[in-house]
Design a protein around this motif. Structure first.
Motif, PDB file in Angstrom:
ATOM      1  N   THR A 112     -12.745   0.573   3.218  1.00 45.49           N
ATOM      2  CA  THR A 112     -12.076   1.267   2.112  1.00 45.49           C
ATOM      3  C   THR A 112     -10.564   1.118   2.170  1.00 45.49           C
ATOM      4  OG1 THR A 112     -12.161   3.331   3.392  1.00 45.49           O
ATOM      5  CG2 THR A 112     -13.922   2.941   1.795  1.00 45.49           C
TER       6      THR A 112
ATOM      7  N   ARG B 283      -5.494  -0.046  -0.557  1.00 43.42           N
ATOM      8  CA  ARG B 283      -6.860  -0.186  -1.047  1.00 43.42           C
ATOM      9  C   ARG B 283      -7.260  -1.662  -1.077  1.00 43.42           C
ATOM     10  NH1 ARG B 283      -6.833   3.158  -6.572  1.00 43.42           N
ATOM     11  NH2 ARG B 283      -7.881   1.223  -7.173  1.00 43.42           N
TER      12      ARG B 283
ATOM     13  N   HIS C 253      -6.028  -3.783  -4.049  1.00 45.30           N
ATOM     14  CA  HIS C 253      -4.584  -3.973  -4.275  1.00 45.30           C
ATOM     15  C   HIS C 253      -4.304  -5.464  -4.471  1.00 45.30           C
ATOM     16  CE1 HIS C 253      -0.252  -4.063  -3.533  1.00 45.30           C
ATOM     17  NE2 HIS C 253      -0.238  -2.739  -3.673  1.00 45.30           N
TER      18      HIS C 253
ATOM     19  N   SER D  44      -5.587  10.313   1.002  1.00 46.92           N
ATOM     20  CA  SER D  44      -6.215  10.683  -0.265  1.00 46.92           C
ATOM     21  C   SER D  44      -5.438  10.117  -1.455  1.00 46.92           C
ATOM     22  CB  SER D  44      -6.292  12.213  -0.366  1.00 46.92           C
ATOM     23  OG  SER D  44      -6.913  12.612  -1.564  1.00 46.92           O
ATOM     24  N   TYR D  45      -4.115  10.213  -1.400  1.00 45.96           N
ATOM     25  CA  TYR D  45      -3.275   9.663  -2.469  1.00 45.96           C
ATOM     26  C   TYR D  45      -3.471   8.150  -2.543  1.00 45.96           C
ATOM     27  CZ  TYR D  45       0.946   9.212  -5.401  1.00 45.96           C
ATOM     28  OH  TYR D  45       1.824   8.972  -6.427  1.00 45.96           O
TER      29      TYR D  45
ATOM     30  N   SER E  55      -5.982   6.386  -1.784  1.00 42.97           N
ATOM     31  CA  SER E  55      -7.284   6.023  -2.343  1.00 42.97           C
ATOM     32  C   SER E  55      -7.291   6.046  -3.862  1.00 42.97           C
ATOM     33  CB  SER E  55      -8.370   6.980  -1.821  1.00 42.97           C
ATOM     34  OG  SER E  55      -8.502   6.875  -0.425  1.00 42.97           O
ATOM     35  N   ASN E  56      -6.268   6.678  -4.441  1.00 44.63           N
ATOM     36  CA  ASN E  56      -6.211   6.822  -5.891  1.00 44.63           C
ATOM     37  C   ASN E  56      -4.968   6.181  -6.501  1.00 44.63           C
ATOM     38  OD1 ASN E  56      -8.517   8.870  -6.645  1.00 44.63           O
ATOM     39  ND2 ASN E  56      -7.587   9.639  -4.767  1.00 44.63           N
ATOM     40  N   SER E  57      -4.381   5.230  -5.779  1.00 43.75           N
ATOM     41  CA  SER E  57      -3.157   4.604  -6.292  1.00 43.75           C
ATOM     42  C   SER E  57      -3.051   3.171  -5.795  1.00 43.75           C
ATOM     43  CB  SER E  57      -1.929   5.393  -5.830  1.00 43.75           C
ATOM     44  OG  SER E  57      -1.625   5.103  -4.476  1.00 43.75           O
ATOM     45  N   ARG E  58      -2.030   2.475  -6.277  1.00 40.71           N
ATOM     46  CA  ARG E  58      -1.755   1.109  -5.829  1.00 40.71           C
ATOM     47  C   ARG E  58      -0.584   1.104  -4.843  1.00 40.71           C
ATOM     48  NH1 ARG E  58      -3.959  -3.114  -8.814  1.00 40.71           N
ATOM     49  NH2 ARG E  58      -5.985  -2.429  -9.603  1.00 40.71           N
TER      50      ARG E  58
ATOM     51  N   SER F 167      -3.274  13.767   3.408  1.00 39.45           N
ATOM     52  CA  SER F 167      -2.841  13.747   2.010  1.00 39.45           C
ATOM     53  C   SER F 167      -2.388  12.347   1.607  1.00 39.45           C
ATOM     54  CB  SER F 167      -1.719  14.770   1.779  1.00 39.45           C
ATOM     55  OG  SER F 167      -0.600  14.500   2.590  1.00 39.45           O
TER      56      SER F 167
ATOM     57  N   GLU G  26     -11.964   4.313   7.984  1.00 39.21           N
ATOM     58  CA  GLU G  26     -11.745   3.628   6.715  1.00 39.21           C
ATOM     59  C   GLU G  26     -11.728   2.108   6.887  1.00 39.21           C
ATOM     60  OE1 GLU G  26     -10.346   7.759   6.199  1.00 39.21           O
ATOM     61  OE2 GLU G  26     -10.053   6.224   7.739  1.00 39.21           O
TER      62      GLU G  26
END
Length: 298
Positions: free
Chosen positions: A256, A170, A173, A232-233, A235-238, A229, A251
């Motif tokens: 993104t 991301r 980060h 998607s993971y 996008s929601n984590s570091r 997957s 992306e």
């Protein structure tokens, strides 16, 4: 032209399930049973063992399946050759593609190919590289497109397009502003990887070995079954992850995800078309020529 009873037998033999075969062929289950009984009467022997809900091939059924696979492959080639003779290439092509290829590489090729050859019927089976190779060996598909190669002696591998796996994260980060990180830093960052059997994981593991690292040297947060997957993971984590450039083009353009180079580590690979050794399907070869030309023009 092809005896429908043989098609019914082939479908039941591959699925080992009368109900699934009926649904696939758009006929009733009693009709499937009737066609199988007619074949068993013709050959004077049982083709299937039925024990409760379990169905298996008898020795005679296994023999008929081997001949049915040869007959159906010949028929597909005949259909292609007769259409080509008329200047109207058509027929049926059963494709299989490993996950990254199926999601990001082959769909635009299929769309352009359909514009040119709408009369060709194409089906696409999706799975990881090992599953697609097994589908080819089982004669469930005519042509496979995979992101790794296991050097199976019965399979012919031919490169058709090149890819690079890059480390992405991301944009917020803590390391996202860096152009490059070291191998030591890589080993401390939580990493997402694909599952065992994935061609992507195989090529990452091979590249790491070349740089003096093992998978066990990494801080693996999780292994997931698809690139979608992982994205998607991510996008929601570091975390960070190695993914195909084909998979993150949108992306990267949208900002993104960021790409970080790893000093001393480059992960490049070929995507391969696979066919059984000694087999040459006219329609499969035609499709692959189109696919290679499509990516040469890009």
């Amino acid at each position: 032209m092809l005896d429908f009873r043989l098609t019914v037998f082939y479908t039941v033999a591959k699925r080992l399930n009368f109900t699934k075969a009926a649904a696939e062929l758009f006929v009733t289950q009693p009709a499937v049973t009737k066609h199988i009984q007619e074949l068993e009467s013709q050959f004077g022997t049982a083709l299937f063992d039925r024990r409760g809900n379990q169905v298996s091939l008898t020795a005679a059924g296994s023999l008929l399946l081997r001949h049915a696979e040869t007959i159906m492959a010949t028929y597909r080639q005949l259909e292609f050759d007769m259409n080509a003779l008329k200047g109207e290439p058509g027929g049926t092509l059963r494709l299989g593609a490993s996950t990254t290829v199926a999601q990001y590489v082959i769909p635009p090729v299929l769309a352009r190919f359909h514009e040119q050859s709408a009369e060709v019927s194409i089906s696409l089976l999706n799975g990881n590289t090992q599953q697609i190779e097994q589908a080819l060996l089982n004669n469930d598909i005519d042509l496979g497109l995979v992101e790794g190669r296991t050097h199976h002696s019965d399979i012919r591998y031919t490169s058709f397009v090149k890819d690079e796996l890059v480390l992405v994260c991301r944009p917020d980060h803590p390391l996202a502003g860096r152009d490059e990180i070291t191998l030591d830093e890589l080993s401390t960052i939580p990493i997402l990887l694909r599952e065992r059997g994935s061609g992507s994981l195989e090529v990452v593991e091979h590249a790491l070995r070349g740089a003096g690292l093992r998978l066990t040297d990494l801080t693996i947060e999780m292994q997931l079954g698809s690139t979608e997957s992982i994205k998607s993971y991510l996008s929601n984590s570091r975390c960070m992850a190695f993914v195909s450039l084909f998979a993150v083009q949108n992306e990267l353009q949208a900002g993104t995800f960021n790409v970080l180079d790893v000093h001393g580590l480059t992960i490049r690979r070929d995507f391969y078309s696979i066919q059984l050794q000694g087999m040459s399907e006219g329609l499969a070869d035609t499709f692959m020529r189109f696919a290679r030309q499509y990516y040469k023009r890009r």
